[in-house]
Write a protein that holds these residues in place. Structure first.
Motif, mmCIF file in Angstrom:
data_model
loop_
_atom_site.group_PDB
_atom_site.id
_atom_site.type_symbol
_atom_site.label_atom_id
_atom_site.label_comp_id
_atom_site.label_asym_id
_atom_site.label_seq_id
_atom_site.Cartn_x
_atom_site.Cartn_y
_atom_site.Cartn_z
ATOM 1 N N ASP A 136 7.077 11.084 3.620
ATOM 2 C CA ASP A 136 5.520 11.652 3.967
ATOM 3 C C ASP A 136 4.769 11.466 2.578
ATOM 4 N N ARG A 137 3.835 10.389 3.551
ATOM 5 C CA ARG A 137 3.002 9.966 2.474
ATOM 6 C C ARG A 137 2.161 10.944 1.413
ATOM 7 N N HIS A 141 5.128 4.572 2.057
ATOM 8 C CA HIS A 141 5.796 5.696 2.356
ATOM 9 C C HIS A 141 6.439 5.549 4.152
ATOM 10 N N LEU A 142 6.151 4.867 4.678
ATOM 11 C CA LEU A 142 6.720 4.661 5.856
ATOM 12 C C LEU A 142 7.900 3.688 5.690
ATOM 13 N N THR A 188 0.714 -1.181 0.065
ATOM 14 C CA THR A 188 0.154 0.251 0.166
ATOM 15 C C THR A 188 1.005 0.909 0.117
ATOM 16 N N GLN A 189 0.744 2.241 -0.756
ATOM 17 C CA GLN A 189 1.626 4.117 -0.089
ATOM 18 C C GLN A 189 1.571 3.291 1.228
ATOM 19 N N GLU A 190 0.758 3.282 2.269
ATOM 20 C CA GLU A 190 0.471 3.685 3.900
ATOM 21 C C GLU A 190 2.495 2.357 3.798
ATOM 22 N N ARG A 191 2.390 1.547 3.441
ATOM 23 C CA ARG A 191 3.295 1.107 3.902
ATOM 24 C C ARG A 191 4.949 1.015 2.895
ATOM 25 N N LEU A 227 5.008 10.773 -1.684
ATOM 26 C CA LEU A 227 4.358 9.460 -2.238
ATOM 27 C C LEU A 227 2.862 9.927 -3.258
ATOM 28 N N GLN A 228 2.013 9.649 -2.836
ATOM 29 C CA GLN A 228 1.172 10.402 -3.951
ATOM 30 C C GLN A 228 1.281 11.516 -5.303
#
Length: 94
Positions: free
Chosen positions: A43-44, A37-38, A32-35, A47-48
């Motif tokens: 920052d998320r 970017h972490l 996921t974008q969450e995983r 990435l977006q």
């Protein structure tokens, strides 16, 4: 030496292509974008924006390539011919 085209539309197309390759590599690894970017420590929103084709710092792209375990060159490779400019001339060996 080549002159740049009069507009930057060609850079927009290439940024979008880079964003699409980041997204494709991320989804191919079921991230996921969450995983991502972490893991990249970015920052998320950054990435977006990259996946949407906005400008990216080379350091950020290096982090993404590292976490995705792929060469940076695979993210930024050119797959389209370069735009023609008025300064182009035929030279032997080109």
């Amino acid at each position: 030496m080549r002159e740049l085209p009069d507009d930057d539309s060609w850079t927009i197309e290439r940024r979008r292509a880079i964003g699409a390759r980041v997204r494709a590599a991320r989804t191919a690894q079921n991230l996921t974008q969450e995983r991502l970017h972490l893991a990249c420590r970015i920052d998320r929103v950054t990435l977006q924006r990259i996946e949407a084709g906005e400008d990216a710092l080379i350091t950020t792209l290096l982090r993404i390539a590292w976490v995705l375990d792929m060469p940076l060159a695979d993210l930024v490779r050119e797959t389209e011919p370069r735009p023609a400019t008025t300064g182009d001339v035929d030279r032997p060996g080109r």
